[in-house]
Design a protein around this motif. Structure first.
Motif, mmCIF file in Angstrom:
data_model
loop_
_atom_site.group_PDB
_atom_site.id
_atom_site.type_symbol
_atom_site.label_atom_id
_atom_site.label_comp_id
_atom_site.label_asym_id
_atom_site.label_seq_id
_atom_site.Cartn_x
_atom_site.Cartn_y
_atom_site.Cartn_z
ATOM 1 N N GLU A 1 34.609 31.284 -35.586
ATOM 2 C CA GLU A 1 33.373 31.909 -36.033
ATOM 3 C C GLU A 1 33.624 33.337 -36.534
ATOM 4 O O GLU A 1 33.243 33.702 -37.649
ATOM 5 C CB GLU A 1 32.369 31.928 -34.874
ATOM 6 C CG GLU A 1 30.935 31.934 -35.335
ATOM 7 C CD GLU A 1 29.979 31.827 -34.155
ATOM 8 O OE1 GLU A 1 29.036 32.622 -34.099
ATOM 9 O OE2 GLU A 1 30.222 30.970 -33.267
ATOM 10 N N GLU A 2 34.303 34.112 -35.693
ATOM 11 C CA GLU A 2 34.586 35.507 -36.029
ATOM 12 C C GLU A 2 35.531 35.605 -37.230
ATOM 13 O O GLU A 2 35.380 36.460 -38.107
ATOM 14 C CB GLU A 2 35.218 36.182 -34.800
ATOM 15 C CG GLU A 2 35.227 37.681 -34.872
ATOM 16 C CD GLU A 2 36.038 38.294 -33.731
ATOM 17 O OE1 GLU A 2 36.314 39.495 -33.805
ATOM 18 O OE2 GLU A 2 36.410 37.562 -32.779
ATOM 19 N N MET A 3 36.509 34.701 -37.264
ATOM 20 C CA MET A 3 37.511 34.718 -38.334
ATOM 21 C C MET A 3 36.876 34.382 -39.681
ATOM 22 O O MET A 3 37.105 35.076 -40.673
ATOM 23 C CB MET A 3 38.623 33.714 -37.998
ATOM 24 C CG MET A 3 39.796 33.782 -38.936
ATOM 25 S SD MET A 3 40.591 35.408 -38.928
ATOM 26 C CE MET A 3 41.713 35.230 -37.547
ATOM 27 N N ASP A 4 36.074 33.330 -39.705
ATOM 28 C CA ASP A 4 35.437 32.937 -40.965
ATOM 29 C C ASP A 4 34.553 34.063 -41.487
ATOM 30 O O ASP A 4 34.539 34.369 -42.674
ATOM 31 C CB ASP A 4 34.610 31.656 -40.762
ATOM 32 C CG ASP A 4 35.500 30.431 -40.519
ATOM 33 O OD1 ASP A 4 36.733 30.591 -40.531
ATOM 34 O OD2 ASP A 4 34.954 29.331 -40.310
ATOM 35 N N LYS A 5 33.858 34.724 -40.570
ATOM 36 C CA LYS A 5 32.975 35.823 -40.949
ATOM 37 C C LYS A 5 33.796 36.966 -41.567
ATOM 38 O O LYS A 5 33.429 37.528 -42.596
ATOM 39 C CB LYS A 5 32.237 36.324 -39.702
ATOM 40 C CG LYS A 5 30.810 36.735 -39.979
ATOM 41 C CD LYS A 5 30.068 37.048 -38.696
ATOM 42 C CE LYS A 5 29.623 38.496 -38.689
ATOM 43 N NZ LYS A 5 29.277 38.996 -37.377
ATOM 44 N N ILE B 1 35.270 39.811 -46.746
ATOM 45 C CA ILE B 1 36.188 40.367 -47.752
ATOM 46 C C ILE B 1 35.874 39.769 -49.122
ATOM 47 O O ILE B 1 35.817 40.479 -50.132
ATOM 48 C CB ILE B 1 37.670 40.082 -47.385
ATOM 49 C CG1 ILE B 1 38.026 40.664 -46.023
ATOM 50 C CG2 ILE B 1 38.625 40.615 -48.473
ATOM 51 C CD1 ILE B 1 37.925 42.162 -45.902
ATOM 52 N N LEU B 2 35.636 38.457 -49.159
ATOM 53 C CA LEU B 2 35.293 37.812 -50.432
ATOM 54 C C LEU B 2 34.007 38.418 -50.991
ATOM 55 O O LEU B 2 33.885 38.649 -52.191
ATOM 56 C CB LEU B 2 35.112 36.301 -50.235
ATOM 57 C CG LEU B 2 36.313 35.523 -49.700
ATOM 58 C CD1 LEU B 2 36.008 34.031 -49.651
ATOM 59 C CD2 LEU B 2 37.557 35.778 -50.549
ATOM 60 N N ASP B 3 33.089 38.700 -50.093
ATOM 61 C CA ASP B 3 31.809 39.249 -50.482
ATOM 62 C C ASP B 3 31.950 40.656 -51.056
ATOM 63 O O ASP B 3 31.296 41.016 -52.031
ATOM 64 C CB ASP B 3 30.920 39.272 -49.230
ATOM 65 C CG ASP B 3 29.464 39.128 -49.576
ATOM 66 O OD1 ASP B 3 29.155 38.246 -50.403
ATOM 67 O OD2 ASP B 3 28.659 39.908 -49.035
ATOM 68 N N GLN B 4 32.839 41.455 -50.415
ATOM 69 C CA GLN B 4 33.013 42.840 -50.868
ATOM 70 C C GLN B 4 33.931 42.958 -52.075
ATOM 71 O O GLN B 4 33.936 43.965 -52.759
ATOM 72 C CB GLN B 4 33.608 43.691 -49.734
ATOM 73 C CG GLN B 4 32.647 43.926 -48.571
ATOM 74 C CD GLN B 4 33.394 44.336 -47.309
ATOM 75 O OE1 GLN B 4 34.463 44.934 -47.368
ATOM 76 N NE2 GLN B 4 32.828 44.002 -46.157
ATOM 77 N N THR B 5 34.752 41.935 -52.290
ATOM 78 C CA THR B 5 35.760 41.896 -53.367
ATOM 79 C C THR B 5 36.672 43.126 -53.398
ATOM 80 O O THR B 5 37.165 43.513 -54.447
ATOM 81 C CB THR B 5 35.139 41.679 -54.773
ATOM 82 O OG1 THR B 5 34.353 42.817 -55.129
ATOM 83 C CG2 THR B 5 34.329 40.408 -54.836
ATOM 84 N N THR B 6 36.922 43.722 -52.231
ATOM 85 C CA THR B 6 37.984 44.735 -52.145
ATOM 86 C C THR B 6 39.197 44.013 -51.579
ATOM 87 O O THR B 6 39.221 43.690 -50.397
ATOM 88 C CB THR B 6 37.573 45.885 -51.204
ATOM 89 O OG1 THR B 6 36.394 46.478 -51.723
ATOM 90 C CG2 THR B 6 38.672 46.942 -51.116
ATOM 91 N N PHE B 7 40.165 43.700 -52.423
ATOM 92 C CA PHE B 7 41.271 42.837 -52.007
ATOM 93 C C PHE B 7 42.557 43.588 -51.681
ATOM 94 O O PHE B 7 43.471 43.056 -51.075
ATOM 95 C CB PHE B 7 41.533 41.756 -53.065
ATOM 96 C CG PHE B 7 40.364 40.828 -53.235
ATOM 97 C CD1 PHE B 7 39.921 40.058 -52.170
ATOM 98 C CD2 PHE B 7 39.690 40.744 -54.445
ATOM 99 C CE1 PHE B 7 38.841 39.197 -52.314
ATOM 100 C CE2 PHE B 7 38.607 39.891 -54.596
ATOM 101 C CZ PHE B 7 38.181 39.117 -53.531
ATOM 102 N N ILE B 8 42.647 44.813 -52.175
ATOM 103 C CA ILE B 8 43.815 45.651 -51.857
ATOM 104 C C ILE B 8 43.274 46.966 -51.288
ATOM 105 O O ILE B 8 42.378 47.570 -51.879
ATOM 106 C CB ILE B 8 44.663 45.957 -53.126
ATOM 107 C CG1 ILE B 8 45.145 44.675 -53.822
ATOM 108 C CG2 ILE B 8 45.824 46.882 -52.793
ATOM 109 C CD1 ILE B 8 46.269 43.931 -53.132
ATOM 110 N N GLY B 9 43.830 47.406 -50.157
ATOM 111 C CA GLY B 9 43.387 48.668 -49.550
ATOM 112 C C GLY B 9 42.017 48.514 -48.898
ATOM 113 O O GLY B 9 41.621 47.411 -48.518
#
Ligand SMILES: *Cc1c(COP(=O)(O)O)cnc(C)c1O
Length: 369
Positions: A17-21, A26-34
């Motif tokens: 549950e915690e991991m999927d969230k 991250i996908l939602d924020q689209t900040t993939f580096i840093g």
């Protein structure tokens, strides 16, 4: 019964549950580096270990390379390391232009034999890289003293030893720098490649962070050429979920190791069991036994549904990659024997006592038959 060598699925399900969230955020924020998850992991990991700086990097191999490069190791230098490890430990030495100088291992501890190090120190020696192997601490305080005496840098390879202790200190806090891997199967594992390098030295930390990011701390301000080796945000977010559990997982590994040792010892078999060095805490990344009949035992266990592995089938100086150094197996008698006798039994936190009992019973049957 089937017993897997390692099962990463159970750990994922326990955190699902915690991991999927965390992953979806991250996908939602689209900040993939840093970004915040990376900074947060670096500071939490440094704090947990008791060091000043942690720099997240692409993997545990790059971590060693980055530390060596930023300590100024290069062409014409020699770096001393153990004859028994994964190739990352030595290939990174060569990548800097330096020469790996191997030292045989201790016959019971399987880490670098401290008594054989001084004979290999030359005027060209710049650093020593001991490996805390299988989760067992190398004789690290003693090695640090040797480094100080000969003015050498100490880089600890902690890829297999997250939160292993010698005395009351975690390994990774004794060296000028220490490196970690978060490869999925390590005691603290990401869901892809990831690593870190830690240090208490402000200037070294600054240089390593810069080097791992194309030689720049700020975008386009390249103070030097570097490489691209960053801890990506998704892996940092995954590690942030896992880090609070590492001590509990290590305790479970230790408890599993204790069950193996108690059962196998009571069976009185011609099998050498792992030794836990006095005044240390072994974190059992691997539970490795030794027997002259290793290959037969491995095949027998396979037939009985027990998955095992070999870490590692060839000592580093005996690899084809190091043929050019002109070593003979007899130059490293302990490591050359170790490579043919070692068998890693199933080991992970979620392994059950029933499964361990099954494995031990099959081992007993093998030696009885
Ligand atoms: C796993 C490992 C590494 C390398 O880590 P990666 O993250 O796979 O690059 C280095 N040294 C040792 C001893 C290892 O076991």
């Amino acid at each position: 019964m089937n017993v897997a060598f390692v099962d990463l699925k159970q750990q994922y399900l326990s955190l699902k549950e915690e991991m999927d969230k965390a992953i979806f955020s991250i996908l939602d924020q689209t900040t993939f580096i840093g970004g915040e998850p990376t900074r947060s992991f670096e500071s939490q990991f440094a704090k947990a270990l008791g060091v000043k700086h942690c720099i997240g990097v692409g993997n545990g191999t790059d971590a060693i390379y980055i530390a060596l490069k930023m300590l100024g190791v290069g062409s014409g230098d020699e770096v001393i390391t153990t004859a028994a490890s994964w190739i990352s430990t030595s290939e990174t030495i060569s990548q800097t232009g330096a020469k790996p100088v191997f030292v045989d291992i201790h016959p019971e501890e399987f880490t670098i034999d401290i008594d054989q190090i001084e004979a290999k120190i030359s005027p060209r020696t710049k650093a020593i890289i001991p490996v805390h192997f299988y989760g067992q601490a190398a004789r690290i305080a003693g090695i640090r003293a040797l480094c100080d005496k000969h003015q050498l840098f100490l880089i600890e390879d902690c890829a297999q030893s997250h939160f292993t202790k010698e005395g009351n200190r975690y390994v990774g806090t004794f060296g000028h720098a220490a490196t970690f891997s978060f490869y999925p199967g390590k005691n603290l594992g990401a869901y892809g490649d990831a690593g870190a390098v830690v240090t208490n030295d402000d200037e070294l930390a600054r240089k390593m962070r810069m080097y791992a990011n194309h030689g720049a701390l700020k975008k386009h301000a390249h103070e030097m050429e570097g490489i691209n080796s960053r801890l990506d945000t998704l892996q940092a977010a995954i590690l942030n979920v896992k880090l609070p559990h590492i001590h509990e997982w290590n305790r479970k590994r230790q408890a599993n190791a204790a069950v193996y040792t108690q059962l196998l010892r009571s069976m009185n078999l011609p099998l050498r069991l792992p030794l836990v060095r006095e005044n240390t805490e072994h974190t059992f990344h691997l539970y490795v036994v030794q027997t002259d009949r290793r290959d037969e035992l491995k095949a027998f266990l396979e037939e009985q549904g027990v998955q095992t592995a070999i870490h590692y089938p060839t000592a580093l100086p005996n690899l084809k990659a190091y043929q050019y150094l002109g070593h003979q197996p007899s130059d490293f008698p302990v490591a050359s024997k170790w490579q043919n006798q070692s068998l890693s039994l199933p080991m992970y936190p979620e392994l059950t006592t029933q499964e361990i009992e099954y494995v031990c019973e099959k081992i007993r049957k093998f030696f009885a038959g």
